[in-house]
Design a protein around this motif. Sequence first.
Motif, PDB file in Angstrom:
ATOM      1  N   TYR A  26       0.840  -1.199   0.000  1.00  0.00           N
ATOM      2  CA  TYR A  26       0.000   0.000   0.000  1.00  0.00           C
ATOM      3  C   TYR A  26       0.879   1.255   0.000  1.00  0.00           C
ATOM      4  CZ  TYR A  26      -3.583   3.314   1.626  1.00  0.00           C
ATOM      5  OH  TYR A  26      -4.436   4.389   1.754  1.00  0.00           O
ATOM      6  N   GLU A  63       2.814   1.531  -3.428  1.00  0.00           N
ATOM      7  CA  GLU A  63       1.945   1.984  -4.514  1.00  0.00           C
ATOM      8  C   GLU A  63       1.610   3.465  -4.368  1.00  0.00           C
ATOM      9  OE1 GLU A  63       1.144   0.486  -7.268  1.00  0.00           O
ATOM     10  OE2 GLU A  63       2.308  -1.278  -6.658  1.00  0.00           O
ATOM     11  N   GLN A  81      -2.650  -8.455   4.225  1.00  0.00           N
ATOM     12  CA  GLN A  81      -2.213  -7.154   3.722  1.00  0.00           C
ATOM     13  C   GLN A  81      -3.345  -6.144   3.677  1.00  0.00           C
ATOM     14  OE1 GLN A  81       1.059  -7.075   0.755  1.00  0.00           O
ATOM     15  NE2 GLN A  81       0.324  -9.103   0.186  1.00  0.00           N
ATOM     16  N   ARG A  82      -4.560  -6.626   3.379  1.00  0.00           N
ATOM     17  CA  ARG A  82      -5.723  -5.744   3.301  1.00  0.00           C
ATOM     18  C   ARG A  82      -6.929  -6.454   3.900  1.00  0.00           C
ATOM     19  NH1 ARG A  82      -5.111  -1.472  -0.470  1.00  0.00           N
ATOM     20  NH2 ARG A  82      -6.972  -0.658   0.560  1.00  0.00           N
ATOM     21  N   LEU A 108      -4.868   1.132   7.109  1.00  0.00           N
ATOM     22  CA  LEU A 108      -5.182  -0.281   6.880  1.00  0.00           C
ATOM     23  C   LEU A 108      -5.776  -0.934   8.126  1.00  0.00           C
ATOM     24  CD1 LEU A 108      -2.134  -1.458   4.728  1.00  0.00           C
ATOM     25  CD2 LEU A 108      -4.325  -0.484   4.004  1.00  0.00           C
TER      26      LEU A 108
END
Length: 324
Positions: free
Chosen positions: A60, A63, A260-261, A288
Amino acid sequence: MNAPFQENRSGEKKSPLKVLIAAPRGFCAGVDRAIEIVERSIERYGAPVYVRHEIVHNRYVVEGLREKGAIFVEELDEVPDDAPVVFSAHGVPKSVPAEAERREMIYLDATCPLVSKVHRQAERQIEKGQHIIFIGHQGHPEVIGTMGQVPEGRMTLVETVDDVAKLSFTEEDDLAFLTQTTLSVDDTADVIRALKTRYPQIIAPKAEDICYATSNRQASVKAIAGECQLVLVIGAPNSSNSLRLVEVAERMGATSYLIQRADEIDPAWLENVDTVGVTAGASAPEVLVREVLAKLGEMCDVTEETVRTTEEKMIFKLPRQLTE
């Protein structure tokens, strides 16, 4: 008084779920500094700014920086001579800045200051003629960077107690040890104990190398995991400190998953679960965490409780190129 069940969007009853949120969690001072170095470099020099290796191990974050103008590469030869380059928070071998200087490149070092401290200790130990036993994970960027601070053959990597048993040094050898900053506190203590038992003459670092943030996040997981059937750790699969949090939770008897998410949460994980723990590795942003809590709230009637074990007030200075 709250009803024992609430309805979700489809009208089905939602089970009550207590969520214990570990604190401290998420970003540490070294990660905050590294991300700010990339952002300020883009502001100062303009896009693109190259970054050697992921600035921190979080997709995250990477990106988000890529959208702002960062280009991530693995080696310096992928960077044009006239482009600024940032070295990741994990640290790099000495050969990397040396090559950047040879090419007269603009480079900024985002190595966490606590990793840099280990680098300087390694240099001092070599100057004293000691051979270094380095406790760390083979192939991790921090390990590659630290081993690259000393001449080849002057540092030996061990990961486990079994590795210590295989060492061929004697009690007459001049030895010292250092550790990767993101290891399991408990596992590392076992390896250090084995080293000191086998080599009573081995010299320890003046202070523990495992960083404050790693230790604090592991302690905060220990504080909640005993009360949870499930612990969700938000972090990347290549994040050492996040993986260690999963191990800590499992040792405390809780089932634990690295995600991760929020969309990675399997509703089946919540079956017959009334208390869930949530934490985040040092390279995972708070957004997150909130995303995961919102997802749990969609599936269950959530009651949140933050469990804080310590306060963190550490701040690291930025490189002079960005402050002058």
